[in-house]
Design an enzyme around this catalytic site. Structure first.
Site, PDB file in Angstrom:
ATOM      1  CG  HIS A   1      -1.689   1.272   1.402  1.00  0.00           C
ATOM      2  ND1 HIS A   1      -2.554   1.804   0.477  1.00  0.00           N
ATOM      3  CD2 HIS A   1      -1.652   2.163   2.449  1.00  0.00           C
ATOM      4  CE1 HIS A   1      -3.029   2.951   0.931  1.00  0.00           C
ATOM      5  NE2 HIS A   1      -2.498   3.194   2.118  1.00  0.00           N
TER       6      HIS A   1
ATOM      7  CG  HIS B   1       0.675   7.060   4.128  1.00  0.00           C
ATOM      8  ND1 HIS B   1       1.148   6.211   3.155  1.00  0.00           N
ATOM      9  CD2 HIS B   1      -0.589   6.641   4.399  1.00  0.00           C
ATOM     10  CE1 HIS B   1       0.216   5.329   2.845  1.00  0.00           C
ATOM     11  NE2 HIS B   1      -0.847   5.557   3.588  1.00  0.00           N
TER      12      HIS B   1
ATOM     13  CD  GLU C   1      -4.224   5.638  11.241  1.00  0.00           C
ATOM     14  OE1 GLU C   1      -5.423   5.431  11.471  1.00  0.00           O
ATOM     15  OE2 GLU C   1      -3.804   6.203  10.226  1.00  0.00           O
ATOM     16  CG  ASP C   2      -1.793   1.485  10.545  1.00  0.00           C
ATOM     17  OD1 ASP C   2      -2.696   1.752  11.358  1.00  0.00           O
ATOM     18  OD2 ASP C   2      -1.911   1.625   9.321  1.00  0.00           O
TER      19      ASP C   2
ATOM     20  CG  ASP D   1      -4.087   6.725   2.460  1.00  0.00           C
ATOM     21  OD1 ASP D   1      -3.765   5.524   2.387  1.00  0.00           O
ATOM     22  OD2 ASP D   1      -4.853   7.178   3.336  1.00  0.00           O
TER      23      ASP D   1
ATOM     24  CG  ASP E   1     -20.197  16.704 -24.009  1.00  0.00           C
ATOM     25  OD1 ASP E   1     -21.037  15.849 -23.693  1.00  0.00           O
ATOM     26  OD2 ASP E   1     -19.936  17.698 -23.303  1.00  0.00           O
TER      27      ASP E   1
END
Length: 702
Positions: free
Chosen positions: A51, A75, A79-80, A142, A263
């Site tokens: 990821h 990133h 958090e993880d 993300d 269009d």
């Protein structure tokens, strides 16, 4: 942004090749996340590290700087995993750590309901952007990869995430001008939220595209290429289908069928200079008939995110309408990558000449500060993010961009808060217009100001920008506060005198009974009616309270009436008669005699059904009597405090009050006041009617 399946090693090699000067840093970041995420798996069963690698790749495709790409790799570590901000800062620098922390904060928000979640997510995203826009760009990358792998989740989670993506992230990508991410987010959300409609549009487009491509290659593109070449202009001509969600939205917006969308394929012509853009436009209009009202010059008047192109729709052979966009290579890069194309960092700072790109962002942050209610915040932001613009001019010729539906008041507040606060009128193209006039593109607007003019509550009914709404509300609240303080000071003195205390002693005693920060807070509580004089006296002087209750009991339980001396009585709460009214007594079991005023509906019923229990009485006034009145007025700033002041100046106290404002600005104010007799009541009502904006004042019966 084509999605190509690559092995992890290939993605890493691609990243290191794109940023050769930062090869070691990128490799270090990859090894770091491989270690931190080593025990973690995605819902697909793949190693979690896939990821962040894909997120970094999306950022690289946007041509973001290496710092942002490294932050994309990292990133999720705060958090993880057990990683800390200090550790990330030490290994990869403060900029990277700050971006990762910003993304983490956005990801950690949890809410009671979706409406609140959308509103608060908007707030967090926008405010995070104000500090460093790269935080939001990483978050968009993300979200895009998460949407591409959404099929691995349960249906309820897929729907929730897709809904949030469509409401929160896609409009921000749109406002940032990152077209590729916006297109992908919208189509992926469309797929999961409206699967039947998605499949219907996808099937129609796939069946129609081949025919459209053949048509363009045979009847349109060759002619344009030939004439452009004759003019000596080097150009690239391509075509691309509209994305599925935008096609579906067009059918809803215009209430048409898919077959009526002409269009599906847009032709794009990219040249080297701005001058060549206009030459090519002239060539196209000489070849094909332009459709009136379908030409837009976004080169002269760029969108707020600095998108630039010439848009035109023409009638081509066989009567088919074809949409064309003409732009330079620089404009094309900006259109595809949006604000990401403008960010060139040096020691973490944006280049000076790119500063104008983000002026809209600072305005957006400022404009949402006054929105406390989640629903109001969401509505304000949707208006700011989704609305089309009108382009108007100041008398000096400066260009001002406002949302469609904007009024001279919105224009005035855009110029300056004080201009808005003192706006007395407006001229558009030299002619006086009402303040609720809807501005049109090309209008020249002049604001007429007056030092005596103040914001009006009615303005909130027609202004559209959140900046104007918030400034008007702020001014009204400030004026009400000042009015409450002035009225409160008068009531403060009245209560102090009743207790025969100095100001210092009065405040000291009150502080032991009521919590307040300072003297001003006491004035506001008194002036607004949250704290009444009677309550203050009752709190600070139990003896006065007891004697008052005793006197009240004596006054209310016994009274002298002609023919009936010293009989128990009770005043009817339905009509609250006062001495001087035509009053009737009704013999009631357990209550003695209940007094009613002659116009009371309850009395009329009793006279009709129990006439033997009703007889005429005359009160001999002793003390004060409560009664109720209703005031009808045009709502405006400070009118409530003016009415309260007039009541007090006529020697009457307010025991209760309530106000209800209708949609047309009419306010109904109900008061319970005390008076000595009917003459006194008339004086109070006459004084109320003298207040500006009061249309009527009458007795209130229940």
């Amino acid at each position: 942004m084509a999605v190509k399946e690559l092995k992890l090693g290939e993605i890493l090699e691609e990243l290191e090749g794109k940023y050769p000067d930062k090869r070691e840093l990128i490799h270090q970041a990859y090894e770091y996340i491989s270690e931190k995420h080593k025990e973690q798996l995605r819902k697909s069963g793949e190693p979690y590290v896939t990821h962040p690698l894909h997120v970094a790749r999306i950022l690289a495709e946007l041509n973001m700087d290496a710092t942002t790409v490294v932050a994309g790799l990292l990133h999720d570590v705060l958090e993880d995993t057990d990683a800390t901000y200090e550790e990330v800062e030490k290994l990869f620098g403060k900029d990277v750590a700050d971006i990762v922390e910003g993304v983490t904060k956005i990801g950690k928000i949890r809410f009671k309901n979706l409406k609140e979640a959308q509103a608060e997510n908007f707030r967090k995203l926008i405010l995070a952007t104000a500090k460093d826009i790269r935080v939001v760009i990483v978050k968009l990358a993300d979200r895009l990869h998460n949407m591409r792998t959404l099929h691995y989740l349960r249906r309820d989670k897929r729907v929730r995430i897709a809904e949030e993506t469509l409401e929160v992230y896609a409009p921000i990508a749109h406002r940032l001008g990152i077209w590729e991410i916006k297109r992908n987010l919208e189509d992926l959300s469309f797929k999961y939220l409206y699967p039947k409609e998605y499949e219907r549009v996808r099937s129609f487009v796939s069946q129609s595209l081949e025919d459209l491509e053949v048509y363009l290659k045979k009847f349109v593109i060759p002619k344009i290429k030939e004439e452009i070449a004759k003019a000596g202009i080097k150009a690239e001509i391509t075509y691309r289908p509209k994305h599925l969600y935008s096609i579906w939205q067009k059918t809803i917006r215009k209430n048409i069928s898919l077959e009526e969308v002409h269009d599906l394929l847009g032709v794009r012509i990219i040249v080297d200079t701005v001058q060549e853009c206009y030459i090519v436009l002239g060539i196209i209009h000489s070849l094909f008939k332009p459709v009136p009202g379908k030409f837009k010059d976004y080169i002269s008047l760029p969108k707020p995110n600095l998108y630039q192109s010439l848009h035109t729709t023409v009638v081509a052979p066989k009567g088919r309408m074809v949409e064309l966009q003409i732009r330079t290579w620089e404009m094309h890069l900006r259109a595809e990558k949006g604000i990401a194309a403008h960010w060139a960092y040096k020691e973490g700072k944006v280049r000076a000449h790119d500063e104008e790109i983000f002026s809209w962002l600072r305005d957006l942050v400022e404009n949402i500060q006054g929105s406390k209610n989640p629903v109001e915040l969401l509505d304000n932001l949707k208006r700011e993010l989704f609305s089309e613009e009108v382009f108007v001019f100041t008398p000096k010729g400066d260009l001002i961009v406002l949302p469609v539906g904007a009024t001279p008041i919105d224009f005035a507040y855009h110029i300056h808060t004080e201009v808005g606060n003192h706006c007395a009128g407006a001229k558009v193209n030299g002619r006086i217009v009402p303040l609720n006039y809807r501005l049109q593109s090309g209008d020249q607007v002049e604001i007429i100001t007056s030092p005596n003019k103040k914001p009006n509550l009615d303005w909130l009914k027609f202004v559209v920008t959140s900046k104007a709404k918030n400034r008007i509300k702020h001014y009204i609240k400030q004026q009400e506060r000042e009015s409450f303080i002035a009225n409160g000071k008068r009531l403060f003195e009245k209560a102090r005198e009743a207790l025969n205390l100095s100001s210092e002693d009065f405040l000291a005693k009150l502080r032991t009974k009521v919590r307040f920060k300072d003297e001003e807070e006491v004035y506001i509580a008194l002036g607004s009616g949250k704290l009444t004089i009677n309550k203050v006296i009752n709190l600070l002087s139990p003896k006065k309270k007891a004697s008052a209750e005793k006197a009240k009991g004596e006054n209310r339980s016994r009274v002298s009436m002609d023919g009936l001396e010293g009989v128990m009585y009770e005043v009817g709460g339905c009509c609250n008669p006062v001495p001087g009214d035509e009053i009737y007594g009704v013999v009631t079991k357990g209550k003695g005699i209940v007094l009613h005023e002659k116009n009371c509906s309850n009395l009329k019923y009793l006279i009709q059904h129990f006439p033997e229990k009703v007889f005429r009485v005359r009160m001999k006034p002793e003390g004060k009597f409560k009664t109720r009145i209703r005031v009808k007025a045009r709502d405006r700033i400070g009118i409530l405090s003016e009415i309260a002041k007039n009541i007090a100046e006529r020697g009457s106290n307010i025991w209760e009050s309530s106000t209800k404002t209708m949609g047309d600005g009419t306010a109904f104010m109900d008061f319970t006041i005390d008076v000595t007799n009917k003459k006194h009541l008339r004086e109070v009502m006459r004084s109320i009617k003298s207040v500006e904006g009061v249309e009527a004042c009458s007795r209130l019966y229940s």
